[in-house]
Design a protein around this motif. Structure first.
Motif, PDB file in Angstrom:
ATOM      1  N   ARG A 194       0.886  -1.164   0.378  1.00 41.67           N
ATOM      2  CA  ARG A 194       0.104   0.025   0.121  1.00 41.67           C
ATOM      3  C   ARG A 194       0.817   1.249   0.041  1.00 41.67           C
ATOM      4  O   ARG A 194       0.682   2.712  -1.018  1.00 41.67           O
ATOM      5  CB  ARG A 194      -1.166   0.237   1.139  1.00 41.67           C
ATOM      6  CG  ARG A 194      -2.160  -0.347   1.079  1.00 41.67           C
ATOM      7  CD  ARG A 194      -3.137  -0.955   2.032  1.00 41.67           C
ATOM      8  NE  ARG A 194      -2.438  -1.166   3.188  1.00 41.67           N
ATOM      9  CZ  ARG A 194      -3.181  -1.974   4.344  1.00 41.67           C
ATOM     10  NH1 ARG A 194      -4.640  -1.814   3.768  1.00 41.67           N
ATOM     11  NH2 ARG A 194      -2.887  -2.518   5.443  1.00 41.67           N
ATOM     12  N   PRO A 195       2.203   1.818   0.524  1.00 41.09           N
ATOM     13  CA  PRO A 195       2.647   3.170   0.905  1.00 41.09           C
ATOM     14  C   PRO A 195       3.210   2.866  -0.698  1.00 41.09           C
ATOM     15  O   PRO A 195       3.371   4.341  -0.899  1.00 41.09           O
ATOM     16  CB  PRO A 195       4.180   2.490   1.757  1.00 41.09           C
ATOM     17  CG  PRO A 195       3.358   1.705   3.023  1.00 41.09           C
ATOM     18  CD  PRO A 195       2.033   0.388   1.668  1.00 41.09           C
ATOM     19  N   GLN A 196       3.381   2.082  -1.417  1.00 35.51           N
ATOM     20  CA  GLN A 196       4.493   1.794  -2.775  1.00 35.51           C
ATOM     21  C   GLN A 196       3.134   2.753  -4.011  1.00 35.51           C
ATOM     22  O   GLN A 196       3.138   3.411  -4.768  1.00 35.51           O
ATOM     23  CB  GLN A 196       4.958   0.619  -3.235  1.00 35.51           C
ATOM     24  CG  GLN A 196       5.872   0.938  -4.553  1.00 35.51           C
ATOM     25  CD  GLN A 196       5.702  -0.039  -5.032  1.00 35.51           C
ATOM     26  OE1 GLN A 196       5.865  -1.501  -4.525  1.00 35.51           O
ATOM     27  NE2 GLN A 196       6.583  -0.353  -6.644  1.00 35.51           N
ATOM     28  N   LEU A 197       1.772   2.262  -3.276  1.00 34.31           N
ATOM     29  CA  LEU A 197       1.087   2.600  -4.345  1.00 34.31           C
ATOM     30  C   LEU A 197       0.551   3.770  -4.131  1.00 34.31           C
ATOM     31  O   LEU A 197       0.321   4.353  -4.987  1.00 34.31           O
ATOM     32  CB  LEU A 197      -0.517   1.332  -4.030  1.00 34.31           C
ATOM     33  CG  LEU A 197      -1.678   1.971  -5.042  1.00 34.31           C
ATOM     34  CD1 LEU A 197      -1.288   1.231  -6.434  1.00 34.31           C
ATOM     35  CD2 LEU A 197      -2.769   0.460  -4.894  1.00 34.31           C
ATOM     36  N   ALA A 198       0.475   4.230  -2.781  1.00 29.82           N
ATOM     37  CA  ALA A 198       0.211   5.623  -2.298  1.00 29.82           C
ATOM     38  C   ALA A 198       1.217   6.176  -3.142  1.00 29.82           C
ATOM     39  O   ALA A 198       1.254   7.917  -3.405  1.00 29.82           O
ATOM     40  CB  ALA A 198       0.306   5.736  -1.077  1.00 29.82           C
ATOM     41  N   ARG A 199       2.519   6.156  -2.993  1.00 31.04           N
ATOM     42  CA  ARG A 199       3.323   7.066  -3.687  1.00 31.04           C
ATOM     43  C   ARG A 199       2.787   6.786  -4.926  1.00 31.04           C
ATOM     44  O   ARG A 199       3.408   8.290  -5.782  1.00 31.04           O
ATOM     45  CB  ARG A 199       4.632   6.500  -3.520  1.00 31.04           C
ATOM     46  CG  ARG A 199       5.350   6.631  -2.015  1.00 31.04           C
ATOM     47  CD  ARG A 199       7.005   6.786  -1.627  1.00 31.04           C
ATOM     48  NE  ARG A 199       7.266   5.317  -2.418  1.00 31.04           N
ATOM     49  CZ  ARG A 199       7.190   4.160  -1.285  1.00 31.04           C
ATOM     50  NH1 ARG A 199       6.670   4.959   0.128  1.00 31.04           N
ATOM     51  NH2 ARG A 199       7.670   3.104  -1.801  1.00 31.04           N
ATOM     52  N   GLU A 200       2.782   6.228  -6.085  1.00 29.99           N
ATOM     53  CA  GLU A 200       3.010   6.093  -7.148  1.00 29.99           C
ATOM     54  C   GLU A 200       1.550   7.276  -7.833  1.00 29.99           C
ATOM     55  O   GLU A 200       1.420   7.840  -8.647  1.00 29.99           O
ATOM     56  CB  GLU A 200       2.725   4.587  -7.612  1.00 29.99           C
ATOM     57  CG  GLU A 200       3.923   3.965  -8.094  1.00 29.99           C
ATOM     58  CD  GLU A 200       3.774   2.568  -8.324  1.00 29.99           C
ATOM     59  OE1 GLU A 200       3.218   1.987  -8.796  1.00 29.99           O
ATOM     60  OE2 GLU A 200       4.781   1.627  -8.296  1.00 29.99           O
ATOM     61  N   MET A 201       0.206   6.971  -6.503  1.00 30.75           N
ATOM     62  CA  MET A 201      -0.391   7.588  -7.406  1.00 30.75           C
ATOM     63  C   MET A 201      -0.763   8.733  -7.081  1.00 30.75           C
ATOM     64  O   MET A 201      -0.617   9.657  -7.675  1.00 30.75           O
ATOM     65  CB  MET A 201      -2.274   7.340  -5.941  1.00 30.75           C
ATOM     66  CG  MET A 201      -2.856   5.842  -5.596  1.00 30.75           C
ATOM     67  SD  MET A 201      -4.037   5.777  -5.580  1.00 30.75           S
ATOM     68  CE  MET A 201      -4.739   6.600  -5.669  1.00 30.75           C
ATOM     69  N   GLU A 202       0.053   9.408  -6.062  1.00 30.86           N
ATOM     70  CA  GLU A 202       0.734  11.208  -5.517  1.00 30.86           C
ATOM     71  C   GLU A 202       1.637  11.087  -6.537  1.00 30.86           C
ATOM     72  O   GLU A 202       1.759  11.631  -7.371  1.00 30.86           O
ATOM     73  CB  GLU A 202       1.631  11.063  -3.986  1.00 30.86           C
ATOM     74  CG  GLU A 202       1.971  12.515  -3.810  1.00 30.86           C
ATOM     75  CD  GLU A 202       2.804  12.020  -2.092  1.00 30.86           C
ATOM     76  OE1 GLU A 202       3.465  11.733  -2.268  1.00 30.86           O
ATOM     77  OE2 GLU A 202       1.810  12.403  -1.282  1.00 30.86           O
TER      78      GLU A 202
END
Length: 175
Positions: A15-23
């Protein structure tokens, strides 16, 4: 976990990586565009493919010519319409002709018949606010090009949200 259009695992991301990619704008959540669940749409497409394989269609025993089966006229296009896989972003090819039911694709890479794809048709120029159309399509046939390096493929549109159908109709009016 992310899967490709065939349901095979494509990637697992925390999830943290996905959140960074979304950001960063590298990933986004797509709104639900379809009335029927994905499994129902996939099963319907599989059923149609099996009907074609077994010859058990609702059509007459003598298979009509493709031109006779088409319910909508095809439109050749001078407008550059590129097709991209909705999930991977990979370019699939360029639309040669288009109708409300499907499209013919000219591609640099071979396409596989009887494969379902979720894709985006992207126009080089917006027409009345329409720049791209998202849809699901079934590759009905695929043939190598005369040069042996390109491919021609015919796709039947099997999944198109109402707003995307309106966008497609608008695009067809301008071809």
């Amino acid at each position: 976990m992310f899967v490709d259009q065939s349901g095979q695992r494509a990637a697992i991301k925390p999830r943290p990586q996905l959140a960074r990619e979304m950001e960063q704008g590298l990933a986004r959540i797509l709104p639900d565009e379809y009335d029927a669940p994905l499994v129902d749409r996939a099963l319907s497409a599989i059923y149609r493919v099996l009907q074609r394989f077994t010859g058990r269609t609702t059509e007459s025993p003598k298979e009509p010519h493709m031109e006779d089966r088409r319910q909508h006229s095809r439109h050749g296009t001078e407008l550059q319409l590129e097709v991209f896989d909705l999930h991977s972003g990979q370019r699939l090819g360029r639309v040669v002709d288009l109708s409300a039911e499907g499209f013919m694709l000219f591609s640099d890479t071979p396409q596989t018949a009887d494969v379902l794809v979720e894709c985006r048709l992207v126009s080089e120029q917006e027409i009345e606010g329409v720049g791209e159309i998202s849809l699901g399509a079934d590759c009905l046939w695929s043939r190598p090009g005369a040069d042996g390096q390109h491919c021609w493929a015919g796709f039947h549109i099997i999944d198109l949200a109402d707003d995307q159908a309106k966008a497609l109709a608008l695009l067809l009016q301008h071809l």
